[in-house]
Structure formats: structure tokens, C-alpha cells
Design a protein around this motif. Structure first.
Motif, PDB file in Angstrom:
ATOM      1  N   MET A  52       2.454   8.744  -7.614  1.00  0.00           N
ATOM      2  CA  MET A  52       2.016   7.649  -6.765  1.00  0.00           C
ATOM      3  C   MET A  52       0.832   8.082  -5.911  1.00  0.00           C
ATOM      4  SD  MET A  52       5.871   6.746  -5.464  1.00  0.00           S
ATOM      5  CE  MET A  52       5.532   5.188  -4.685  1.00  0.00           C
ATOM      6  N   ILE A  53      -0.082   7.147  -5.646  1.00  0.00           N
ATOM      7  CA  ILE A  53      -1.201   7.342  -4.729  1.00  0.00           C
ATOM      8  C   ILE A  53      -1.177   6.182  -3.748  1.00  0.00           C
ATOM      9  CG2 ILE A  53      -3.690   7.605  -4.470  1.00  0.00           C
ATOM     10  CD1 ILE A  53      -3.770   8.406  -7.448  1.00  0.00           C
ATOM     11  N   PHE A  54      -1.259   6.489  -2.461  1.00  0.00           N
ATOM     12  CA  PHE A  54      -1.273   5.450  -1.428  1.00  0.00           C
ATOM     13  C   PHE A  54      -2.677   5.313  -0.855  1.00  0.00           C
ATOM     14  CE2 PHE A  54       2.942   7.584  -1.060  1.00  0.00           C
ATOM     15  CZ  PHE A  54       3.692   6.574  -1.643  1.00  0.00           C
ATOM     16  N   ILE A  55      -3.124   4.065  -0.705  1.00  0.00           N
ATOM     17  CA  ILE A  55      -4.356   3.775   0.015  1.00  0.00           C
ATOM     18  C   ILE A  55      -3.960   3.113   1.329  1.00  0.00           C
ATOM     19  CG2 ILE A  55      -6.445   2.374   0.086  1.00  0.00           C
ATOM     20  CD1 ILE A  55      -6.655   2.602  -2.912  1.00  0.00           C
ATOM     21  N   PHE A  56      -4.360   3.726   2.441  1.00  0.00           N
ATOM     22  CA  PHE A  56      -4.099   3.158   3.765  1.00  0.00           C
ATOM     23  C   PHE A  56      -5.427   2.661   4.317  1.00  0.00           C
ATOM     24  CE2 PHE A  56      -0.667   6.216   3.092  1.00  0.00           C
ATOM     25  CZ  PHE A  56       0.437   5.440   3.401  1.00  0.00           C
ATOM     26  N   SER A  57      -5.570   1.340   4.378  1.00  0.00           N
ATOM     27  CA  SER A  57      -6.822   0.716   4.770  1.00  0.00           C
ATOM     28  C   SER A  57      -6.712   0.146   6.185  1.00  0.00           C
ATOM     29  CB  SER A  57      -7.177  -0.407   3.785  1.00  0.00           C
ATOM     30  OG  SER A  57      -8.355  -1.066   4.169  1.00  0.00           O
ATOM     31  N   SER A  58      -7.801   0.250   6.934  1.00  0.00           N
ATOM     32  CA  SER A  58      -7.816  -0.313   8.289  1.00  0.00           C
ATOM     33  C   SER A  58      -9.211  -0.810   8.622  1.00  0.00           C
ATOM     34  CB  SER A  58      -7.386   0.734   9.318  1.00  0.00           C
ATOM     35  OG  SER A  58      -8.365   1.748   9.446  1.00  0.00           O
TER      36      SER A  58
END
Length: 271
Positions: A36-42
Motif C-alpha cells: 500500500m502507498i498513502f497520499i496525504f494531501s493538504s
């Protein structure tokens, strides 16, 4: 083996990392425990010239790679995003809603990437990587995608590993190629099996209207279907598929299948 997150539900980032691992600080976080790869966008990324936004017309999410100084390169998180299909990794997008809290938006599949000149804090231009993702469900919709039944195993493998980022095609054309690649992977697994379940090694139990009663199972991914690597899929009978997903020995059967497919692929590549 469904998607482990609920769309629009809010999660504490700490809890995500406690369960799945991965960097707790980076915008791109790779789990060391699961594929799994998580993208945390803000919104804060806009201060650094980052483009993290949806193009609703084309159902595309644009995301700027990591690296605030100098030209961005394909290493670490950027490399992981670029190569996620070949490496059998799922991408999950989270949007920041408050301190430490993120809303799960979508599972994504890479369609394209480009290098774009963007000014840094001093006004000097540097190259940044702009990734273009489509929604996972969109990528796996294979309506109107046809493959020739005469395609060889090698031809299907090459199509399954197709790099959609090359060429001057439009985003919509590349999305079609992503879906075609997904269909090629399924066809590849069934052709490799030749009517024999790749787990129990028994002939397919009945003649299906679609031509094959064998079901395509993803060995490593946490979701069923969609773009993956030929080495990470198997064509198995419905009974074995049900045992893996719902049986008490499901994990052990899946590990056995992984070993079987690894052996078949090594023989195929060498041969």
C-alpha cells in the motif's frame, strides 16, 4: 480482501500508521507491512507551488511529487508512485480536514506523469513531477475493451506491463489503455493456466459462457481486480477462490499459490 477504508470517512493519521506502518511525516507514505502507498494531501502544499487537485471533468486527480528543493527526481515516494502498478502496490488518497485527521477520498491508479517548471520560494524555476491518477473503479471498468483471442502469452504480458505515461495521447486515451492493461492481465492469467486451476491443478469445473470458468485472483493486492503485475495474479477455480477469501485456511492457501505462481513465472521468463 476489500478496500480497507470507507470513502469520505475521517481517519486519524496516527491510527493509519499504527496499523499499516509507513512514514508519519511525508506526503507520500509507503507501508512496509502491506502493498500500500498513502497520499496525504493538504491545502498547505499550494504554498510551495504544489498542484493537488481534482479535474472533475476528466475524473483525474493531479498530484505534485515530493521534494521542495531543486528538481524533483524519481526516487523514494516519487518512484513508488510511478512504479506502483509494476510493483503491485495500491494507492490510497487522504485529504487533510484538521490537525492529524484525514478524509479517505479514493483508491487511485496512475495514468500519466509529466515534468513541469515551477518557481521555488526564490522565484527560480525547478522541475516538479505532476502525477495524473484516475479513480480505481474507473480504471477497472473494462466495458468496450476487447482483446484478440489469438494474442499470445508474450503479447498479453507486454500489454499488461504497458507504460501509459509514454506518448502524446490525451488523458482519456491513456485511461482506455489503463483499462485495456487491466483486461490483458486477466487474459494473461487465464491463458497461462490453460484451463487448469493454478492452485488445486484440477480442470475448470464447467464450461463458462465467457469462455473460462477460472476466476482471476490477485495474490498481493488488498483489492480485487484492476491493474496489477502478471506475476501477482492467478487463474483459479471458483472453489479455490472462495476458500482463499472466506476459508479459515485462506492465508495459507494464498501463500501456497504465491509460491506456485512464482515458480511458473520464473520458468516462463527463463524459458
Amino acid at each position: 480482501m476489500a478496500i480497507p477504508f470507507i470513502k469520505n470517512q475521517i481517519y486519524q493519521r496516527k491510527a493509519i500508521h499504527d496499523e499499516f506502518g509507513g512514514s508519519r511525516e511525508r506526503g507520500i507514505s509507503m507501508s512496509a507491512r502491506s502493498p500500500m502507498i498513502f497520499i496525504f494531501s493538504s491545502e498547505a502544499g499550494a504554498d510551495f507551488g504544489y498542484k493537488n487537485e481534482w479535474n472533475k471533468e476528466h475524473d483525474i486527480f493531479y498530484y505534485t511529487g515530493e521534494g521542495r528543493n531543486g528538481d524533483q527526481e524519481f526516487k523514494m515516494g516519487n518512484k513508488a508512485l510511478r512504479d506502483h502498478v509494476a510493483n503491485g502496490k495500491d494507492i490510497y488518497l487522504f485529504k487533510n480536514v484538521s490537525m492529524g485527521m484525514f478524509r479517505f477520498e479514493e483508491q487511485l491508479t496512475l495514468v500519466d506523469y509529466t515534468l513541469s517548471p515551477v518557481p521555488n520560494e526564490s522565484g527560480e524555476l525547478r522541475d516538479v513531477i505532476i502525477f495524473a491518477f484516475t479513480v480505481f473503479e474507473s480504471a477497472t471498468n473494462t466495458n468496450n475493451i476487447e482483446l484478440r483471442t489469438s494474442d499470445t502469452l508474450q503479447e498479453l504480458r507486454e500489454l499488461a506491463l504497458m507504460d501509459t505515461s509514454n506518448g502524446d495521447e490525451t488523458i482519456q486515451q491513456k485511461k482506455v489503455h489503463v483499462r485495456k492493461r487491466s483486461e490483458a492481465i486477466k487474459a494473461y492469467a487465464r491463458k497461462r493456466a490453460s484451463g487448469i486451476c493454478e492452485l488445486c491443478e484440477m480442470p475448470e469445473p464447467f464450461q463458462a459462457k465467457s469462455g473460462s470458468a477460472l476466476e482471476v485472483h490477485h495474490l498481493l493486492r488488498l483489492s480485487d481486480g484492476g491493474p496489477d503485475h502478471p506475476e501477482h495474479v492467478a487463474a483459479i477455480c471458483p472453489n479455490c477462490h472462495a476458500h482463499i477469501h472466506r476459508g479459515v485456511e485462506g492465508y495459507n492457501l494464498n501463500q501456497k499459490l504465491i509460491a506456485k505462481i512464482r515458480g511458473k513465472e520464473e520458468t516462463y521468463i527463463k524459458g
